[in-house]
Structures are given as structure tokens and as C-alpha cells.
Design a protein around this motif. Structure first.
Motif, PDB file in Angstrom:
ATOM      1  N   TYR A 110      10.429 -34.929   5.168  1.00  0.00           N
ATOM      2  CA  TYR A 110      10.247 -34.657   3.597  1.00  0.00           C
ATOM      3  C   TYR A 110      10.250 -33.112   3.546  1.00  0.00           C
ATOM      4  CZ  TYR A 110       7.805 -33.061  -0.093  1.00  0.00           C
ATOM      5  OH  TYR A 110       7.360 -33.383  -1.974  1.00  0.00           O
ATOM      6  N   LEU A 111       8.761 -32.971   5.614  1.00  0.00           N
ATOM      7  CA  LEU A 111       8.822 -31.218   5.139  1.00  0.00           C
ATOM      8  C   LEU A 111       9.595 -30.531   4.835  1.00  0.00           C
ATOM      9  CD1 LEU A 111       5.482 -32.005   6.811  1.00  0.00           C
ATOM     10  CD2 LEU A 111       5.592 -31.380   4.049  1.00  0.00           C
ATOM     11  N   GLY A 112      11.070 -30.724   6.195  1.00  0.00           N
ATOM     12  CA  GLY A 112      11.711 -29.915   6.852  1.00  0.00           C
ATOM     13  C   GLY A 112      12.578 -29.793   5.543  1.00  0.00           C
ATOM     14  N   TRP A 113      13.292 -30.960   4.150  1.00  0.00           N
ATOM     15  CA  TRP A 113      14.228 -30.817   2.892  1.00  0.00           C
ATOM     16  C   TRP A 113      13.837 -30.054   2.137  1.00  0.00           C
ATOM     17  CZ3 TRP A 113      16.487 -36.491   3.552  1.00  0.00           C
ATOM     18  CH2 TRP A 113      17.329 -36.883   5.229  1.00  0.00           C
ATOM     19  N   LYS A 114      12.327 -30.409   1.916  1.00  0.00           N
ATOM     20  CA  LYS A 114      11.584 -29.741   0.670  1.00  0.00           C
ATOM     21  C   LYS A 114      10.707 -29.062   0.823  1.00  0.00           C
ATOM     22  CE  LYS A 114      13.142 -33.652  -2.004  1.00  0.00           C
ATOM     23  NZ  LYS A 114      14.709 -33.569  -2.742  1.00  0.00           N
ATOM     24  N   VAL A 115       9.968 -28.503   1.922  1.00  0.00           N
ATOM     25  CA  VAL A 115       9.394 -27.867   1.893  1.00  0.00           C
ATOM     26  C   VAL A 115       9.530 -26.527   2.079  1.00  0.00           C
ATOM     27  CG1 VAL A 115       7.075 -27.038   2.013  1.00  0.00           C
ATOM     28  CG2 VAL A 115       7.561 -29.280   1.764  1.00  0.00           C
ATOM     29  N   LEU A 116      10.704 -26.659   3.967  1.00  0.00           N
ATOM     30  CA  LEU A 116      10.841 -25.554   4.724  1.00  0.00           C
ATOM     31  C   LEU A 116      11.970 -24.811   4.833  1.00  0.00           C
ATOM     32  CD1 LEU A 116       8.654 -26.541   7.839  1.00  0.00           C
ATOM     33  CD2 LEU A 116       7.925 -25.073   6.156  1.00  0.00           C
ATOM     34  N   GLY A 117      12.567 -25.693   3.892  1.00  0.00           N
ATOM     35  CA  GLY A 117      13.932 -25.093   3.526  1.00  0.00           C
ATOM     36  C   GLY A 117      15.163 -25.257   4.959  1.00  0.00           C
ATOM     37  N   GLY A 118      14.763 -26.520   5.591  1.00  0.00           N
ATOM     38  CA  GLY A 118      16.104 -27.343   6.570  1.00  0.00           C
ATOM     39  C   GLY A 118      14.798 -27.754   7.660  1.00  0.00           C
ATOM     40  N   THR A 119      15.413 -28.554   8.470  1.00  0.00           N
ATOM     41  CA  THR A 119      14.608 -29.703   9.504  1.00  0.00           C
ATOM     42  C   THR A 119      15.558 -28.448  10.436  1.00  0.00           C
ATOM     43  OG1 THR A 119      16.868 -30.376   9.791  1.00  0.00           O
ATOM     44  CG2 THR A 119      15.108 -31.632   8.494  1.00  0.00           C
ATOM     45  N   LEU A 120      13.905 -28.866  11.901  1.00  0.00           N
ATOM     46  CA  LEU A 120      14.807 -28.411  13.300  1.00  0.00           C
ATOM     47  C   LEU A 120      16.428 -27.973  14.196  1.00  0.00           C
ATOM     48  CD1 LEU A 120      11.691 -29.319  15.610  1.00  0.00           C
ATOM     49  CD2 LEU A 120      12.100 -27.539  14.578  1.00  0.00           C
ATOM     50  N   TRP A 121      16.997 -28.801  13.455  1.00  0.00           N
ATOM     51  CA  TRP A 121      18.122 -28.677  14.108  1.00  0.00           C
ATOM     52  C   TRP A 121      19.274 -28.485  12.901  1.00  0.00           C
ATOM     53  CZ3 TRP A 121      20.459 -29.708  18.600  1.00  0.00           C
ATOM     54  CH2 TRP A 121      19.803 -30.345  19.324  1.00  0.00           C
ATOM     55  N   GLN A 122      18.709 -28.761  11.345  1.00  0.00           N
ATOM     56  CA  GLN A 122      19.466 -28.063  10.946  1.00  0.00           C
ATOM     57  C   GLN A 122      19.749 -26.406  11.076  1.00  0.00           C
ATOM     58  OE1 GLN A 122      17.962 -29.146   7.159  1.00  0.00           O
ATOM     59  NE2 GLN A 122      19.934 -30.564   7.556  1.00  0.00           N
ATOM     60  N   ARG A 123      18.446 -25.874  11.320  1.00  0.00           N
ATOM     61  CA  ARG A 123      17.759 -24.580  11.682  1.00  0.00           C
ATOM     62  C   ARG A 123      18.336 -23.592  12.926  1.00  0.00           C
ATOM     63  NH1 ARG A 123      14.976 -21.255   8.648  1.00  0.00           N
ATOM     64  NH2 ARG A 123      13.727 -22.396   6.405  1.00  0.00           N
ATOM     65  N   PRO A 134      15.485 -19.671   3.059  1.00  0.00           N
ATOM     66  CA  PRO A 134      14.105 -18.669   3.381  1.00  0.00           C
ATOM     67  C   PRO A 134      12.623 -19.343   3.699  1.00  0.00           C
ATOM     68  CG  PRO A 134      14.654 -18.414   1.274  1.00  0.00           C
ATOM     69  CD  PRO A 134      15.540 -18.929   2.362  1.00  0.00           C
ATOM     70  N   LEU A 135      11.557 -19.577   4.689  1.00  0.00           N
ATOM     71  CA  LEU A 135      10.502 -20.599   4.382  1.00  0.00           C
ATOM     72  C   LEU A 135       9.862 -20.233   3.289  1.00  0.00           C
ATOM     73  CD1 LEU A 135       9.622 -19.995   8.433  1.00  0.00           C
ATOM     74  CD2 LEU A 135      10.918 -22.092   7.184  1.00  0.00           C
ATOM     75  N   CYS A 136       9.615 -19.427   2.432  1.00  0.00           N
ATOM     76  CA  CYS A 136       9.393 -19.610   1.282  1.00  0.00           C
ATOM     77  C   CYS A 136       9.543 -18.868   0.521  1.00  0.00           C
ATOM     78  CB  CYS A 136       8.693 -18.379   1.165  1.00  0.00           C
ATOM     79  SG  CYS A 136       9.049 -16.487   1.270  1.00  0.00           S
ATOM     80  N   ARG A 137       9.304 -20.337  -0.488  1.00  0.00           N
ATOM     81  CA  ARG A 137      10.477 -20.333  -1.947  1.00  0.00           C
ATOM     82  C   ARG A 137       9.975 -18.769  -2.909  1.00  0.00           C
ATOM     83  NH1 ARG A 137      10.467 -26.315  -3.444  1.00  0.00           N
ATOM     84  NH2 ARG A 137      10.651 -27.046  -2.074  1.00  0.00           N
ATOM     85  N   THR A 138      11.153 -18.562  -3.655  1.00  0.00           N
ATOM     86  CA  THR A 138      10.940 -17.592  -4.046  1.00  0.00           C
ATOM     87  C   THR A 138      11.225 -17.500  -5.835  1.00  0.00           C
ATOM     88  OG1 THR A 138      12.993 -16.824  -3.744  1.00  0.00           O
ATOM     89  CG2 THR A 138      11.518 -15.424  -2.766  1.00  0.00           C
ATOM     90  N   PRO A 139      11.319 -17.400  -6.918  1.00  0.00           N
ATOM     91  CA  PRO A 139      11.699 -17.650  -8.436  1.00  0.00           C
ATOM     92  C   PRO A 139      12.614 -17.832  -8.383  1.00  0.00           C
ATOM     93  CG  PRO A 139       9.904 -16.447  -8.231  1.00  0.00           C
ATOM     94  CD  PRO A 139      10.443 -16.381  -6.932  1.00  0.00           C
ATOM     95  N   ASN A 140      14.662 -18.380  -8.742  1.00  0.00           N
ATOM     96  CA  ASN A 140      15.284 -18.193  -8.950  1.00  0.00           C
ATOM     97  C   ASN A 140      15.834 -17.571 -10.322  1.00  0.00           C
ATOM     98  OD1 ASN A 140      18.196 -17.531  -8.652  1.00  0.00           O
ATOM     99  ND2 ASN A 140      18.254 -20.279  -8.944  1.00  0.00           N
ATOM    100  N   VAL A 141      15.736 -16.335 -10.161  1.00  0.00           N
ATOM    101  CA  VAL A 141      15.543 -14.601 -11.273  1.00  0.00           C
ATOM    102  C   VAL A 141      17.459 -15.081 -11.540  1.00  0.00           C
ATOM    103  CG1 VAL A 141      15.337 -13.331 -12.220  1.00  0.00           C
ATOM    104  CG2 VAL A 141      13.555 -13.934 -10.872  1.00  0.00           C
ATOM    105  N   ARG A 142      18.059 -15.181 -12.711  1.00  0.00           N
ATOM    106  CA  ARG A 142      19.167 -15.407 -12.880  1.00  0.00           C
ATOM    107  C   ARG A 142      19.178 -13.357 -13.324  1.00  0.00           C
ATOM    108  NH1 ARG A 142      21.886 -19.308 -16.997  1.00  0.00           N
ATOM    109  NH2 ARG A 142      22.997 -17.078 -16.760  1.00  0.00           N
ATOM    110  N   ARG A 143      20.976 -12.968 -12.960  1.00  0.00           N
ATOM    111  CA  ARG A 143      20.739 -11.418 -13.062  1.00  0.00           C
ATOM    112  C   ARG A 143      21.434 -11.138 -14.227  1.00  0.00           C
ATOM    113  NH1 ARG A 143      25.204  -7.892  -9.059  1.00  0.00           N
ATOM    114  NH2 ARG A 143      26.144  -9.963 -11.081  1.00  0.00           N
ATOM    115  N   GLY A 144      20.707 -10.224 -14.696  1.00  0.00           N
ATOM    116  CA  GLY A 144      21.021 -10.050 -16.205  1.00  0.00           C
ATOM    117  C   GLY A 144      19.864  -9.474 -16.873  1.00  0.00           C
ATOM    118  N   THR A 145      19.022 -10.621 -16.323  1.00  0.00           N
ATOM    119  CA  THR A 145      18.396 -11.524 -17.607  1.00  0.00           C
ATOM    120  C   THR A 145      16.461 -10.342 -17.449  1.00  0.00           C
ATOM    121  OG1 THR A 145      16.602 -12.239 -15.796  1.00  0.00           O
ATOM    122  CG2 THR A 145      18.302 -14.179 -17.157  1.00  0.00           C
ATOM    123  N   ALA A 146      16.298 -10.212 -18.710  1.00  0.00           N
ATOM    124  CA  ALA A 146      14.831  -9.164 -19.412  1.00  0.00           C
ATOM    125  C   ALA A 146      14.020  -9.558 -17.856  1.00  0.00           C
ATOM    126  CB  ALA A 146      14.441 -10.223 -20.591  1.00  0.00           C
TER     127      ALA A 146
END
Length: 106
Positions: free
Chosen positions: A66-79, A87-99
Motif C-alpha cells: 500500500y505504501l509503495g504503490w499509493k504513498v511513495l510512488g513505487g516499491t523498492l524493486w520498482q524504484r 517523485p517521492l512527494c506528491r505535487t498537484p497535477n496542474v494542467r498547462r494553460g489554465t488560470a
């Protein structure tokens, strides 16, 4: 407006499957031996968990995935094998061209 960047291709199933199998083996044997050593349930061949320590190992495996897939963005072997690169931190998904993503005007 449309996004001009192409979507990244998904990794082949065998790579994702192999990463999942290696993750499971790593957590099962590493976590199982650590829990067995902490609770005194090790044997000459490895470990033999029964009762609450076995449930703890099951919970550890579920939490790892759960932590590997949902929180950290990948398990040990995937990374480690670069089969999943997020990336380890989540950033908001902002589309280009929006206000929200437009630069401020002076």
C-alpha cells in the motif's frame, strides 16, 4: 487546449509482475525473519511464525505494498530497477494553460 506532450508508455506486464514477485519475496523473507527473531520463532532452517506474529507479517506485507504503490510512488524493486519513476512527494497535477498555472502579470 490540448496537452502537446505524449503519454508515457506503460511498462510491460512481465516487468511489473517481476517487480511485484521480487518485492513479495523480499518482504516475506526479510520481514518474516525479523519478526521471527524478535518473537523467538526462528528455527535452524529460517523461521516458523504462528498466531499473532504470522498476522503481523501479513499486515506488514499489505502495508508495504500500500505504501509503495499509493504513498511513495513505487516499491523498492520498482524504484531500484527504474521500472517506476515517480517523485517521492506528491505535487498537484496542474494542467498547462489554465488560470491556476498562468504566470502572474506585472
Amino acid at each position: 487546449m490540448s496537452n502537446d506532450q505524449p503519454r508515457p508508455l506503460a511498462k510491460p506486464f512481465w516487468r511489473r509482475g517481476l517487480a511485484g514477485l521480487l518485492d513479495f519475496i523480499t518482504v516475506f523473507f526479510g520481514g518474516g525473519y525479523a519478526i521471527g527473531a524478535a518473537t523467538g520463532q526462528t528455527t535452524k532452517d529460517g523461521f516458523n511464525l504462528t498466531g499473532a506474529p504470522a498476522l503481523l507479517l501479513f499486515a506488514l506485507i499489505v502495508a508495504y505494498f500500500y505504501l509503495g504503490w499509493k504513498v511513495l510512488g513505487g516499491t523498492l524493486w520498482q524504484r531500484g530497477a527504474r521500472w517506476r519513476r515517480r517523485p517521492l512527494c506528491r505535487t498537484p497535477n496542474v494542467r498547462r494553460g489554465t488560470a491556476a498555472s498562468a504566470p502572474a502579470r506585472p
